[in-house]
Design an enzyme around this catalytic site. Sequence first.
Site, short mmCIF file in Angstrom:
data_model
loop_
_atom_site.label_atom_id
_atom_site.label_comp_id
_atom_site.label_asym_id
_atom_site.label_seq_id
_atom_site.Cartn_x
_atom_site.Cartn_y
_atom_site.Cartn_z
N SER A 1 -4.45 -0.01 -8.07
CA SER A 1 -3.28 0.72 -7.60
C SER A 1 -2.10 -0.24 -7.50
O SER A 1 -1.67 -0.81 -8.50
CB SER A 1 -3.60 1.40 -6.26
OG SER A 1 -2.65 2.37 -5.94
N ASP B 1 -6.63 11.12 -12.07
CA ASP B 1 -5.90 10.31 -11.09
C ASP B 1 -4.49 10.89 -10.95
O ASP B 1 -3.63 10.65 -11.78
CB ASP B 1 -5.83 8.85 -11.53
CG ASP B 1 -5.25 7.95 -10.44
OD1 ASP B 1 -4.68 8.48 -9.47
OD2 ASP B 1 -5.36 6.72 -10.57
N HIS C 1 -8.36 8.52 -8.49
CA HIS C 1 -7.82 7.23 -8.07
C HIS C 1 -8.89 6.33 -7.48
O HIS C 1 -8.71 5.12 -7.38
CB HIS C 1 -6.69 7.45 -7.06
CG HIS C 1 -5.78 6.28 -6.88
ND1 HIS C 1 -5.10 5.69 -7.93
CD2 HIS C 1 -5.46 5.55 -5.78
CE1 HIS C 1 -4.38 4.67 -7.47
NE2 HIS C 1 -4.59 4.56 -6.17
N TYR D 1 -3.98 -7.45 -3.23
CA TYR D 1 -3.30 -6.15 -3.12
C TYR D 1 -1.80 -6.36 -2.86
O TYR D 1 -0.98 -6.14 -3.73
CB TYR D 1 -3.94 -5.29 -2.03
CG TYR D 1 -3.40 -3.88 -2.02
CD1 TYR D 1 -3.83 -2.95 -2.95
CD2 TYR D 1 -2.42 -3.50 -1.11
CE1 TYR D 1 -3.31 -1.67 -2.98
CE2 TYR D 1 -1.91 -2.20 -1.11
CZ TYR D 1 -2.35 -1.30 -2.06
OH TYR D 1 -1.82 -0.03 -2.08
#
Length: 708
Positions: free
Chosen positions: A553, A639, A678, A472
């Site tokens: 993301s 999203d 999302h 991430y």
Amino acid sequence: MALDYPKVRRDASVSDDYNGTKIDDPYRWLEDPDSEETKAFVEDQNNITMPFINRCPIRTKIHDRIKEMWDFAKYSCPYKRGDRYFYYHNTGLQNQSVLYVQDSLDGEARVFLDPNKLADDGTISLSGTRFSENGQHFAYGMSKSGSDWVTIKFKDVASGEDLPDVLERVKFSSMAWTHDHLGMFYNRYPDQDGKSDGTETTSNLNQKLYYHLLKADQSQDVLCAAFPDNPKWTCGVEVSDCGRYLIATPTEGCDPVNRLFYCDLEALSDGITGLLPFVKVVDNFDAEYEYITNEGTVFTFKTNLKSPRYKLINIDLTSPQMENWTTLIEEDEKDVLDWAACVHGNRLVLCYMHHVKNVLYLHDLNTGERMKTFPLDVGTVVGYSGKKKDTEIFYQFSSFLTPGVIYRCDLTKNTLEPLVFREITVQGFNSSKFQTEQVFYESKDGTKIPMFLVHRKDMKLDSSNPVFLYGYGGFNISITPYFSVSRLIFMQHFGGILAVPNIRGGGEYGETWHKAGMLSKKQNVFDDFHAAAEYLMKSNYTAASKITINGGSNGGLLVGACCNQRPDLFGCVVAQVGVMDMLRFHKFTIGHAWTTDFGCAEKKEEFDYLIKYSPLHNIRVPEGDTQFPSTLLLTGDHDDRVVPLHSLKYIAQLQHVVGNIPKQKSPLLIRVDTKSGHGAGKPTAKVIEEYADIYSFIAMTTGLDWQD
């Protein structure tokens, strides 16, 4: 095999000037989600992606095994509101978890709210809930198709009946009841032109704070705070434990910093009738202040002020100047204070992160003294309940190999011993066959990066093992150990290794770690991820062709940038709902809030580093015989966090630049889901289908064999 990609129009007339640098944007038209051309593009892409995935000879086996292992009972920590206990429970494959109520811990459990009854296909989910202080009223937010837009409704708790109140235009909202139980503070956005169903791209600006009186129409709600000079601000609020004060924490973006205001509600002689007279304790964005509790006018906050690993401070509202602040619990020398909660009047539960593993303590609120260390295995506290007026706490532990253990601790006892309240088990999974290890490897600049490796105990170090490398690296978010059925199947049935490097940009070592991977230092994040792959190969775990990288993301940005920069390091890329256009992200929905982590291309010095890694703008044909890795992008039509245009433009450019060169045999595909956002609140059936598609793609493109 080479695929015949759709022919996609490039508009050579569209470009932007960034402080003298011209940047072409030939797929700008894909930013309009409602145009017939965009809809046709999505359909054409799905029409090559889905048949490709469905050709996987073991897709049915993957799907059925995920579904079989997913079918286990899941529970949240119970929490007490009023005289009743509440908890979430999912029997296994229910699309949404159900909220249950009990009159006592050993009393009969009854369904209080079943979100599965809100939509036949499970695409309406709960998004934020809050009970009134006396536990007699319940406010609950509902999200449709995964959108960030929320509709708030209310229930009478005793009868379970819905009240007539409905609140719309709600997004990124607080829900804070006044202690007279008559109403609730919440946030909403002004009306906007066009639709607001989660498929639009309109920027979210000018959030306001309102007070809603129960049984009143929303049109009568009282405007309590607005910031017209700062349209990007959002304003979280909380009513103090004593009920007297409203604490407001305006933010601008995603950085862990906020202003700190309060209002004495008892001083409002006419009640809540208009803009509140907030007192500004902190009127800058130098640090974060999170309300923990208060004793009269003495308030306890968790803060990173000159303390990147966080500490607890006390501020007396009778003398709130900074020079009068006192430290209750100092910043730890090594560990990061993750969260804090007040319970049983004068006790504090503190959760720290020690090398990405949680530790849990009990402290005295008055002195700050540590009273107890709660026993925990290597893993994460994923759930907690216990408020100042409660005499017990519940906390839930999870790890890569532990689905969940819920503990209860009675704080009235002389000897404080947490007892197992409920243990969550998965049929057909034997955790003793697997192991978790944590290694530390060097990144490009010499920084030591921690990485969890989870795999079968009988794994051989012969460079042949498939790897699922997940990252991430942003927004101060820590990636701690958690249980994942789909990843277990990768380990159990493909002999795979799960690798989770805790790269910079996250919060694993506090704000210093975060700042080392944001703005102009974002390249550190990609270097850390590349180094993880290199470590795994050098240590004979795997080879480049066996490595799948995955992120969602900001993690989608991560894997998009990394496969552009080092296509030789990876065999497969799975990018979920990624931020791919780093020059224009701030123009859509809540994208402007991310400039605190990314920067903004409208500023020359920030454009100069964004253009160097923006996934959309750095797609090139790999050198020599190297192919671009097999790539699967995933996004959803609803999203409205990271709007689909990022993934649509990226796949169009990727297929244009790389898709038709003779050496490129690896597929470059996108999967666009409908009635999907999302990720939060996605129904179980959709989640299982998505994972089945992802692992089928990985199996086909990296040559995985199924092992029963």
